[in-house]
Design an enzyme around this catalytic site. Sequence first.
Site, short mmCIF file in Angstrom:
data_model
loop_
_atom_site.label_atom_id
_atom_site.label_comp_id
_atom_site.label_asym_id
_atom_site.label_seq_id
_atom_site.Cartn_x
_atom_site.Cartn_y
_atom_site.Cartn_z
N ASP A 128 28.22 -20.98 62.37
CA ASP A 128 27.43 -19.87 62.91
C ASP A 128 26.12 -19.77 62.12
O ASP A 128 26.13 -19.61 60.91
CB ASP A 128 28.22 -18.56 62.80
CG ASP A 128 27.66 -17.48 63.70
OD1 ASP A 128 26.44 -17.29 63.71
OD2 ASP A 128 28.45 -16.83 64.40
N SER B 183 25.29 -14.23 68.91
CA SER B 183 26.48 -15.07 68.78
C SER B 183 27.41 -14.94 69.98
O SER B 183 28.11 -15.90 70.33
CB SER B 183 27.24 -14.74 67.49
OG SER B 183 26.49 -15.14 66.36
N THR C 107 31.80 -14.84 68.07
CA THR C 107 31.92 -16.24 68.47
C THR C 107 33.36 -16.59 68.80
O THR C 107 33.65 -17.22 69.83
CB THR C 107 31.40 -17.17 67.37
OG1 THR C 107 30.08 -16.77 67.00
CG2 THR C 107 31.39 -18.61 67.83
N GLU D 148 35.40 -21.69 63.00
CA GLU D 148 34.06 -21.14 62.81
C GLU D 148 33.76 -20.90 61.34
O GLU D 148 34.49 -20.18 60.65
CB GLU D 148 33.87 -19.83 63.58
CG GLU D 148 32.42 -19.35 63.50
CD GLU D 148 32.22 -17.90 63.92
OE1 GLU D 148 31.08 -17.56 64.30
OE2 GLU D 148 33.19 -17.11 63.86
N ASP E 82 25.90 -17.69 58.90
CA ASP E 82 25.01 -16.76 59.61
C ASP E 82 24.77 -15.48 58.81
O ASP E 82 23.64 -15.01 58.69
CB ASP E 82 25.62 -16.43 60.97
CG ASP E 82 24.89 -15.32 61.68
OD1 ASP E 82 23.74 -15.53 62.09
OD2 ASP E 82 25.49 -14.22 61.85
N HIS F 150 21.25 -13.92 57.53
CA HIS F 150 20.73 -12.58 57.81
C HIS F 150 20.27 -11.90 56.51
O HIS F 150 19.30 -11.14 56.51
CB HIS F 150 21.80 -11.72 58.48
CG HIS F 150 21.96 -11.99 59.94
ND1 HIS F 150 20.97 -11.74 60.86
CD2 HIS F 150 23.01 -12.49 60.65
CE1 HIS F 150 21.39 -12.07 62.08
NE2 HIS F 150 22.63 -12.53 61.98
N ASP G 170 25.92 -22.17 66.88
CA ASP G 170 25.61 -21.33 68.04
C ASP G 170 24.11 -21.02 68.10
O ASP G 170 23.55 -20.79 69.16
CB ASP G 170 26.44 -20.04 68.03
CG ASP G 170 26.37 -19.30 66.71
OD1 ASP G 170 25.80 -19.84 65.72
OD2 ASP G 170 26.91 -18.18 66.63
N HIS G 171 23.46 -21.04 66.93
CA HIS G 171 22.03 -20.78 66.80
C HIS G 171 21.70 -20.97 65.33
O HIS G 171 22.60 -21.24 64.51
CB HIS G 171 21.68 -19.35 67.23
CG HIS G 171 22.53 -18.30 66.55
ND1 HIS G 171 22.35 -17.94 65.21
CD2 HIS G 171 23.57 -17.56 66.98
CE1 HIS G 171 23.24 -17.04 64.88
NE2 HIS G 171 24.01 -16.79 65.94
N HIS H 115 18.03 -13.96 64.11
CA HIS H 115 18.28 -15.31 64.64
C HIS H 115 16.96 -15.97 65.00
O HIS H 115 15.95 -15.30 65.22
CB HIS H 115 19.17 -15.23 65.89
CG HIS H 115 20.54 -14.72 65.61
ND1 HIS H 115 21.45 -14.49 66.62
CD2 HIS H 115 21.17 -14.40 64.45
CE1 HIS H 115 22.59 -14.05 66.09
NE2 HIS H 115 22.44 -13.98 64.78
#
Length: 437
Positions: free
Chosen positions: A39, A88, A141, A263, A268, A272, A310-311, A402
């Site tokens: 993620d 997500s 996710t 995951e 992620d 952030h 996912d990004h 993101h």
Amino acid sequence: MLHSTVQVSDFSLNTMPSMLNHPFNRMKKVKNIILLIGDGMGFSYTTGLRYFNHDSRLGLMKPTLFDHYFVGTQSTYSLDAKSNITDSAAAGTALATGYKTYNGALGLNSEKQAVPSILEYAKFRGKSTGLVGTSQINHATLAAFATHHESRENYHEIADDYLDERINGEHKIDVMLGGGTSYFSRNDRNLVEEFRKSGFGYAANSIELLADRNEKLLGLFAPIELPKHLDRYATTVPSLSQMTKAAIKRLQQNQDGFFLLVEGSQIDWAGHDNDIVGAMSELKDFESAFHVAIQFALDRDDTIVIATADHSTGGMSIDRNDNYKWDPAVIRSIKSTPAVIAADLHKTKELSRITRHMHLSLHQEDWKTIQTTLEMEVGDTKQALINIINHYSSTGWTTKGHTGEDVPIYAYGLNKHKFSGRMENSDIAKLLFEMID
């Protein structure tokens, strides 16, 4: 709030995302699918890992494990009227169902209709299924592969779905490992006990995970998300690779095969926070889980392993302020994440304790900055530490959200060439649907 359940009758040519006209339309049937999602893991993260693993200042950098299996890239944008950068939930839904959708949606297309996921289809075809993650297992996710909701925020309802929903009379998910005790053991409902009564084993720490012998298993190792890998105690919280190994051990007992989603959730979350220490910690954990999956698939002709994202998150840059010198040695010298260091400093009010966590020579003004934040909130101290580490390591960031760039695809095993080149994130699910058939 819409809460839709996909029924067995929904698994038809009308609801399956089709790739019959796609050039990748001939392939061999697979028995086992292991899909790993880092993620927030964009190219800058995996490139950063190569730098991070490189001990010497001179010489060619050795490839990471990911480098050996790179095959292509995928686009991450969502179909959202207000945003062209995905969250997500929307990205997870595209990867799970083959349908791009709006941000926040779980298992729904852009018209808010429930569409089957690859996990559900695998169960429909008689395979065992598993969800493994470092967030709470009912997070966006992971949930996109097993539930259907208008909002990713329906955490209690998502947890309920994991127990209540059936396909062909069987539980939809056979193995669930990650965080989220607070969502599964609640005042209004004790899902842990209900899972036990339904024949599931239960593990609350690493020792219980190793000792459990049940084929179906619920493992919850934290109230919400797991601690970052750098901050975990091995006896209490398993690594992502340990959870992946435990899931495969159980799922492979099904002669019809399995689908497993793994995951690396908190790559992620570190992005952030613009926290390079947490990001590299979680990326190493994810790389180890990928290694477990690859080791299982070696010398088999019935398994596909895919790792992707996912990004990307944070706009991480391997350098800042034109220094032309990213210094991963600074990151390696720090033994706890900034969040843990900040909590320790606020608990003890002893600034000297920072040396227990950071083997880094700080300037006097840095010490003063940290001291000042001890009169503020823990979050202020955490942010100060993040800023200092980013400065010393020369790590740049462009956002705390993101970002919209394409992300990598890594693959090994049967049909891996089908994922080569550039594709949409939704194409990954479409290919997996057809591989099952």
